[in-house]
Write a protein that holds these residues in place. Structure first.
Motif, PDB file in Angstrom:
ATOM      1  N   ASP A 306       0.615  -1.240  -0.036  1.00  0.00           N
ATOM      2  CA  ASP A 306       0.110   0.006   0.077  1.00  0.00           C
ATOM      3  C   ASP A 306       0.941   1.251  -0.062  1.00  0.00           C
ATOM      4  O   ASP A 306       0.347   2.416  -0.340  1.00  0.00           O
ATOM      5  CB  ASP A 306      -0.825  -0.027   1.439  1.00  0.00           C
ATOM      6  CG  ASP A 306      -2.109  -0.937   0.991  1.00  0.00           C
ATOM      7  OD1 ASP A 306      -2.304  -1.322  -0.128  1.00  0.00           O
ATOM      8  OD2 ASP A 306      -2.692  -1.092   2.133  1.00  0.00           O
ATOM      9  N   ALA A 307       2.270   1.298   0.375  1.00  0.00           N
ATOM     10  CA  ALA A 307       2.572   2.280   0.387  1.00  0.00           C
ATOM     11  C   ALA A 307       3.143   2.722  -1.011  1.00  0.00           C
ATOM     12  O   ALA A 307       3.348   4.051  -1.397  1.00  0.00           O
ATOM     13  CB  ALA A 307       4.167   2.131   1.142  1.00  0.00           C
ATOM     14  N   ALA A 308       3.246   1.823  -2.030  1.00  0.00           N
ATOM     15  CA  ALA A 308       3.475   2.134  -3.252  1.00  0.00           C
ATOM     16  C   ALA A 308       2.130   2.375  -4.105  1.00  0.00           C
ATOM     17  O   ALA A 308       1.882   3.307  -4.987  1.00  0.00           O
ATOM     18  CB  ALA A 308       4.162   0.978  -3.930  1.00  0.00           C
ATOM     19  N   HIS A 309       1.217   1.486  -3.728  1.00  0.00           N
ATOM     20  CA  HIS A 309      -0.094   1.397  -4.560  1.00  0.00           C
ATOM     21  C   HIS A 309      -1.130   1.119  -3.976  1.00  0.00           C
ATOM     22  O   HIS A 309      -1.688  -0.005  -3.827  1.00  0.00           O
ATOM     23  CB  HIS A 309       0.289   0.513  -5.843  1.00  0.00           C
ATOM     24  CG  HIS A 309       0.819  -0.769  -5.490  1.00  0.00           C
ATOM     25  ND1 HIS A 309       0.356  -1.770  -4.741  1.00  0.00           N
ATOM     26  CD2 HIS A 309       2.128  -1.273  -5.599  1.00  0.00           C
ATOM     27  CE1 HIS A 309       0.797  -2.743  -4.475  1.00  0.00           C
ATOM     28  NE2 HIS A 309       1.929  -2.536  -4.891  1.00  0.00           N
ATOM     29  N   PRO A 310      -1.909   2.027  -3.261  1.00  0.00           N
ATOM     30  CA  PRO A 310      -3.197   1.758  -2.554  1.00  0.00           C
ATOM     31  C   PRO A 310      -4.144   1.197  -3.520  1.00  0.00           C
ATOM     32  O   PRO A 310      -4.277   1.748  -4.560  1.00  0.00           O
ATOM     33  CB  PRO A 310      -3.629   2.915  -1.779  1.00  0.00           C
ATOM     34  CG  PRO A 310      -2.406   3.797  -1.973  1.00  0.00           C
ATOM     35  CD  PRO A 310      -1.699   3.417  -3.060  1.00  0.00           C
ATOM     36  N   PHE A 311      -5.176   0.225  -3.426  1.00  0.00           N
ATOM     37  CA  PHE A 311      -6.071  -0.341  -4.281  1.00  0.00           C
ATOM     38  C   PHE A 311      -7.445   0.001  -3.372  1.00  0.00           C
ATOM     39  O   PHE A 311      -7.534  -0.153  -2.340  1.00  0.00           O
ATOM     40  CB  PHE A 311      -6.018  -1.886  -4.342  1.00  0.00           C
ATOM     41  CG  PHE A 311      -4.924  -2.255  -5.154  1.00  0.00           C
ATOM     42  CD1 PHE A 311      -5.623  -3.278  -6.344  1.00  0.00           C
ATOM     43  CD2 PHE A 311      -3.539  -2.046  -5.317  1.00  0.00           C
ATOM     44  CE1 PHE A 311      -4.643  -3.466  -7.545  1.00  0.00           C
ATOM     45  CE2 PHE A 311      -2.644  -2.270  -6.368  1.00  0.00           C
ATOM     46  CZ  PHE A 311      -3.266  -3.348  -7.464  1.00  0.00           C
ATOM     47  N   LEU A 312      -8.312   0.073  -4.351  1.00  0.00           N
ATOM     48  CA  LEU A 312      -9.734   0.052  -3.806  1.00  0.00           C
ATOM     49  C   LEU A 312     -10.249  -1.590  -3.772  1.00  0.00           C
ATOM     50  O   LEU A 312      -9.784  -2.356  -4.430  1.00  0.00           O
ATOM     51  CB  LEU A 312     -10.815   0.585  -5.014  1.00  0.00           C
ATOM     52  CG  LEU A 312     -10.649   2.284  -5.453  1.00  0.00           C
ATOM     53  CD1 LEU A 312     -11.635   2.526  -6.597  1.00  0.00           C
ATOM     54  CD2 LEU A 312     -10.899   2.969  -4.193  1.00  0.00           C
ATOM     55  N   GLN A 317      -7.574  -7.238  -5.162  1.00  0.00           N
ATOM     56  CA  GLN A 317      -6.398  -7.800  -5.418  1.00  0.00           C
ATOM     57  C   GLN A 317      -5.387  -7.099  -4.667  1.00  0.00           C
ATOM     58  O   GLN A 317      -4.153  -7.151  -4.865  1.00  0.00           O
ATOM     59  CB  GLN A 317      -6.235  -7.448  -7.013  1.00  0.00           C
ATOM     60  CG  GLN A 317      -6.537  -8.654  -7.765  1.00  0.00           C
ATOM     61  CD  GLN A 317      -5.525  -9.700  -7.715  1.00  0.00           C
ATOM     62  OE1 GLN A 317      -4.506  -9.485  -7.892  1.00  0.00           O
ATOM     63  NE2 GLN A 317      -5.883 -10.915  -7.411  1.00  0.00           N
ATOM     64  N   GLY A 318      -5.814  -5.798  -3.791  1.00  0.00           N
ATOM     65  CA  GLY A 318      -4.678  -5.093  -2.849  1.00  0.00           C
ATOM     66  C   GLY A 318      -3.651  -5.809  -2.091  1.00  0.00           C
ATOM     67  O   GLY A 318      -2.534  -5.769  -2.138  1.00  0.00           O
ATOM     68  N   ALA A 319      -4.232  -7.012  -1.446  1.00  0.00           N
ATOM     69  CA  ALA A 319      -3.363  -7.990  -0.717  1.00  0.00           C
ATOM     70  C   ALA A 319      -2.712  -8.663  -1.718  1.00  0.00           C
ATOM     71  O   ALA A 319      -1.378  -8.740  -1.325  1.00  0.00           O
ATOM     72  CB  ALA A 319      -4.206  -8.615   0.343  1.00  0.00           C
ATOM     73  N   SER A 320      -3.112  -9.388  -2.729  1.00  0.00           N
ATOM     74  CA  SER A 320      -2.603 -10.182  -3.434  1.00  0.00           C
ATOM     75  C   SER A 320      -1.404  -9.235  -4.354  1.00  0.00           C
ATOM     76  O   SER A 320      -0.202  -9.961  -4.288  1.00  0.00           O
ATOM     77  CB  SER A 320      -3.566 -10.590  -4.514  1.00  0.00           C
ATOM     78  OG  SER A 320      -4.342 -11.526  -3.863  1.00  0.00           O
ATOM     79  N   ARG A 358       2.039  -3.931 -14.342  1.00  0.00           N
ATOM     80  CA  ARG A 358       0.825  -4.939 -13.709  1.00  0.00           C
ATOM     81  C   ARG A 358       0.063  -4.468 -12.713  1.00  0.00           C
ATOM     82  O   ARG A 358      -1.227  -4.439 -12.669  1.00  0.00           O
ATOM     83  CB  ARG A 358       1.545  -6.354 -13.339  1.00  0.00           C
ATOM     84  CG  ARG A 358       0.750  -7.274 -12.686  1.00  0.00           C
ATOM     85  CD  ARG A 358       1.391  -8.581 -12.504  1.00  0.00           C
ATOM     86  NE  ARG A 358       0.565  -9.493 -11.747  1.00  0.00           N
ATOM     87  CZ  ARG A 358      -0.669 -10.378 -12.004  1.00  0.00           C
ATOM     88  NH1 ARG A 358      -0.846  -9.971 -13.345  1.00  0.00           N
ATOM     89  NH2 ARG A 358      -1.221 -10.958 -11.311  1.00  0.00           N
ATOM     90  N   VAL A 359       0.724  -3.742 -11.812  1.00  0.00           N
ATOM     91  CA  VAL A 359       0.072  -3.114 -10.709  1.00  0.00           C
ATOM     92  C   VAL A 359      -1.058  -1.965 -11.177  1.00  0.00           C
ATOM     93  O   VAL A 359      -1.976  -2.160 -10.804  1.00  0.00           O
ATOM     94  CB  VAL A 359       0.925  -2.532  -9.633  1.00  0.00           C
ATOM     95  CG1 VAL A 359       0.338  -1.544  -8.802  1.00  0.00           C
ATOM     96  CG2 VAL A 359       1.675  -3.636  -9.117  1.00  0.00           C
ATOM     97  N   LEU A 360      -0.512  -1.097 -12.180  1.00  0.00           N
ATOM     98  CA  LEU A 360      -1.256  -0.049 -12.814  1.00  0.00           C
ATOM     99  C   LEU A 360      -2.470  -0.704 -13.383  1.00  0.00           C
ATOM    100  O   LEU A 360      -3.692  -0.257 -13.099  1.00  0.00           O
ATOM    101  CB  LEU A 360      -0.415   0.677 -13.727  1.00  0.00           C
ATOM    102  CG  LEU A 360      -1.271   2.092 -13.974  1.00  0.00           C
ATOM    103  CD1 LEU A 360      -1.205   3.012 -12.974  1.00  0.00           C
ATOM    104  CD2 LEU A 360      -0.243   2.669 -14.978  1.00  0.00           C
ATOM    105  N   ALA A 361      -2.383  -1.649 -14.335  1.00  0.00           N
ATOM    106  CA  ALA A 361      -3.263  -2.339 -14.675  1.00  0.00           C
ATOM    107  C   ALA A 361      -4.529  -2.940 -13.943  1.00  0.00           C
ATOM    108  O   ALA A 361      -5.695  -2.842 -14.136  1.00  0.00           O
ATOM    109  CB  ALA A 361      -2.873  -3.436 -15.760  1.00  0.00           C
TER     110      ALA A 361
END
Length: 428
Positions: A306-312, A317-320, A358-361
């Motif tokens: 999450d420091a790099a890329h928080p997810f909704l 997929q945030g934890a994955s 991959r994270v951005l997508a």
């Protein structure tokens, strides 16, 4: 060449799933790992959390972990979608995903405890009550200041969450969060009260876990039962324009949750009314624009999770993705530093380039999934109920991040040498 027989010194900040995964994977590769956690004890907080088969394969690669997680986790065969007035729409069957691997959905605190204990078993040194006050780096080292003590390593992996202090050294300034326009009421409870109401008694069926999603205009309500019908978790996502500086997570109130679904089916109200208020949380969904980089100027500090890329949450997929970060960073450090400790910056750059697209997508799916439910035309949905099913893409779920990192590393390093000024493209 900076040769040394001493193991690589990896400092990891934050004992969430990104930090613990990075720590376990670094220990597997023989590195010396110290993990700093600001809290004075491991906290059993949270409610349901979902790990797709892409991260499930990571759990399954750690001896004994799968067997410990199984009895804790949700095992429904599918997700029933219903309208807010309880009209059945369609059922999403999970069987088709089994070819990709195993999913793990359960209580965040209980799953975290299993992973935490595994990290200790493999030799991760976890220092509790160690809140990082400062990050620093030189051309040859990186480190942290913890409780006034300066601790030095070869590399720092910062998994210190959405309020990450490490972002400041990476970006050169403090970036502020903003509201996503939504909030979630979340609860985890036992099913004793549900059993007493004929409307909700079926949720406590000890032979079959339940998973139901009720959809309405700009609101969705997901309910899951697990652990042989003894536990229930629900999440209610709704519009909310509260100032994120006021509160990110606060106590929830049953009457306020009911007010978010005023004309909904009686069963939805019954589930919320059965919730002990102490078990209810009002969680503001904060958003940050994708960062222009995850790595520090001297390339000795990298953001993970999450420091790099928080997810909704609607990405599921945030934890994955946080776990994929941890594995990829460990693989890159392994490949870069065989016999040459000076290659840490190469590893950190390769980690960022391998992971960023991959994270951005995957982040984009959180917005598209949410909008498919919240902005749905219900006349259209009733005629085309398949339109509300979650798109469970193979490229997301059927992915082995460790194998991918090994396969992509050399080509990635060569591409960075050919284009030393390469920067990520942070456009959602």
């Amino acid at each position: 060449m900076t040769q040394s027989t001493d193991p690589l010194r990896v400092l990891i900040v934050g004992a969430g799933f990104a930090g613990l995964t990075a720590a376990i994977e670094c220990r597997k590769r023989g590195f010396k790992v110290i993990l700093f956690e600001g809290n004075s004890s491991r906290r059993q907080l949270g409610d349901i959390i979902s790990f797709g088969s892409n991260s499930g394969r990571i759990f399954c690669s750690w001896p004994g972990v799968e067997e410990k997680l199984d009895p804790l986790c949700h095992h429904s065969s599918g997700l029933d979608f219903r309208t807010y007035d309880d009209e059945f729409l369609t059922r999403q069957i999970w069987d088709s995903e089994k070819k990709y691997g195993k999913r793990f959905n359960g209580h965040r605190g209980e799953i975290h405890e299993v992973v935490w204990n595994h990290a200790i078993d493999v030799g991760v040194e976890i220092r509790l009550g160690c809140k990082v006050q400062e990050y620093f780096e030189t051309e040859s080292e990186a480190g942290v200041v913890v409780n006034g003590e300066r601790i030095v390593g070869d590399v720092v992996l910062a998994g210190d969450g959405v309020r990450s202090l490490a972002r400041t050294i990476v970006l050169g300034f403090e970036d502020k969060p903003k509201s996503s326009g939504y909030a979630v009421y979340r609860a985890w409870m036992n099913t004793e009260t549900l059993k007493q109401n004929p409307l909700t008694a079926f949720l406590a069926d000890p032979t079959q876990d339940q998973h139901i999603g009720w959809l309405g205009p700009d609101v969705h309500f997901l309910v899951a039962t697990l652990q042989k019908g003894t536990a229930c978790s629900w999440v209610l996502t709704h519009k909310d324009d509260a100032d994120v500086e006021e509160s990110w997570s606060a106590p929830g109130y049953v009457d306020e949750a009911i007010a978010a679904i005023p004309n909904w089916a009686p069963i939805c109200h019954a589930i919320v009314r059965a919730t002990p208020e102490h078990a209810l949380v009002d969680w503001k969904l904060v958003f940050r624009d994708p960062l222009p980089t995850w790595i520090s100027p001297k390339r000795r500090i990298a953001l993970i999770g999450d420091a790099a890329h928080p997810f909704l949450p609607t990405s599921i997929q945030g934890a994955s993705q946080s776990m994929e970060d941890g594995v990829t960073a460990a693989v890159c450090l392994e490949l870069a530093t065989k016999g040459d400790r000076g290659n840490v910056p190469e590893a950190i750059r390769a980690y960022e380039k391998i992971r960023y697209p991959r994270v951005l997508a995957t982040q984009r799916t959180g917005v598209t999934n949410r909008d498919a439910w919240h902005k749905a035309d219900f006349d259209y949905v009733r005629k085309n109920p398949e339109s509300v099913k979650l798109p469970r893409q193979e490229w997301v779920l059927n992915f082995d991040c460790g194998k991918h990192a090994y396969d992509a590393y050399s080509e990635t390093v060569e591409s960075l040498k050919a284009d030393p000024d390469w920067k990520p493209d942070p456009v959602l």
